[in-house]
Enzyme design. Structure first.
Site, mmCIF file in Angstrom:
data_model
loop_
_atom_site.group_PDB
_atom_site.id
_atom_site.type_symbol
_atom_site.label_atom_id
_atom_site.label_comp_id
_atom_site.label_asym_id
_atom_site.label_seq_id
_atom_site.Cartn_x
_atom_site.Cartn_y
_atom_site.Cartn_z
ATOM 1 C CG HIS A 180 -1.740 -1.156 1.427
ATOM 2 N ND1 HIS A 180 -1.997 -1.709 2.658
ATOM 3 C CD2 HIS A 180 -2.408 -1.915 0.539
ATOM 4 C CE1 HIS A 180 -2.796 -2.757 2.517
ATOM 5 N NE2 HIS A 180 -3.051 -2.912 1.241
ATOM 6 C CE LYS A 222 2.547 4.279 5.218
ATOM 7 N NZ LYS A 222 2.003 3.116 4.556
ATOM 8 C CE1 TYR A 239 0.488 2.821 9.164
ATOM 9 C CE2 TYR A 239 0.594 0.871 10.545
ATOM 10 C CZ TYR A 239 -0.066 1.639 9.610
ATOM 11 O OH TYR A 239 -1.277 1.232 9.117
ATOM 12 C CG ASP A 247 -4.305 -5.981 0.705
ATOM 13 O OD1 ASP A 247 -4.697 -4.863 0.325
ATOM 14 O OD2 ASP A 247 -3.705 -6.155 1.781
#
Length: 190
Positions: free
Chosen positions: A62, A72, A132, A170
């Site tokens: 992603h 991130k 994250y 996904d």
């Protein structure tokens, strides 16, 4: 903190300095001044996310596009994952290459993933708590992704196929080479 080069442009493993004694341990998981000095970039994290998953879960790959692209800083609070970052910046010298690193509660490693990278992880332990920091706010309309098993990426997720747990969303993502590169090109290199 120690910075470990991943071989991917601007993507780093961060090994914190751990202070241990008979009572347990202490470490700084994030220090804005040290972080900026160490990686040489001015990053302003604005959103923290946390997920909990069981063994075999694969999330990814992603990213967010355009003005909503995110850098991130990821780590594991409990359990262990195989964390994967794919350079999806067509102008980058490491475009289409990936890094796969085990992040665990025990090793306390963190991975810095710059904007323009695809990201995913596979849970290797019974359960995993994943954390994250993001330098941009989430925007549903800016979501994008590619298939976790794109053959051209050659990612070994370690999880046997019979144990893989993947969301329907996904499973329906396009392969990396068939991906709409005009969307990827809208992700800035910053």
């Amino acid at each position: 903190m120690e910075i470990i080069n991943t071989g991917l442009a601007e993507c780093f493993i961060i090994k914190p300095k751990i202070f241990e004694d008979s009572r347990g341990y202490f470490f700084e998981s994030f220090n804005e001044t040290s972080f900026k000095k160490t990686i040489g970039k001015d990053i302003n994290f604005v959103q923290d996310n946390q997920s909990y998953s069981s063994y075999g879960v694969i999330r990814g790959l992603h990213a967010q596009s355009g003005d909503y692209a995110q850098a991130k800083l990821v780590r594991v609070l409990g359990g262990g994952v195989l964390d994967v970052a794919v350079d999806a910046r067509p102008e980058s010298s490491t475009y289409g290459k990936h890094i796969a690193v085990e992040l665990t509660a025990e090793n306390k490693l963190q991975l810095f993933i710059p904007r323009g990278f695809l990201h995913g992880f596979a849970v290797l332990s019974k359960t995993a708590e994943f954390f994250y920091k993001c330098d941009n706010l989430y925007k549903k309309e800016a979501e994008l992704g590619v298939s976790y098993n794109s053959p051209e990426l050659g990612i070994d997720w370690i999880i046997p196929q019979k144990d893989q747990l993947i969301s329907q969303r996904d499973l329906e993502l396009p392969l990396f080479l068939k991906y709409n590169n005009s969307i990827l090109e809208s992700i800035p290199l910053k």
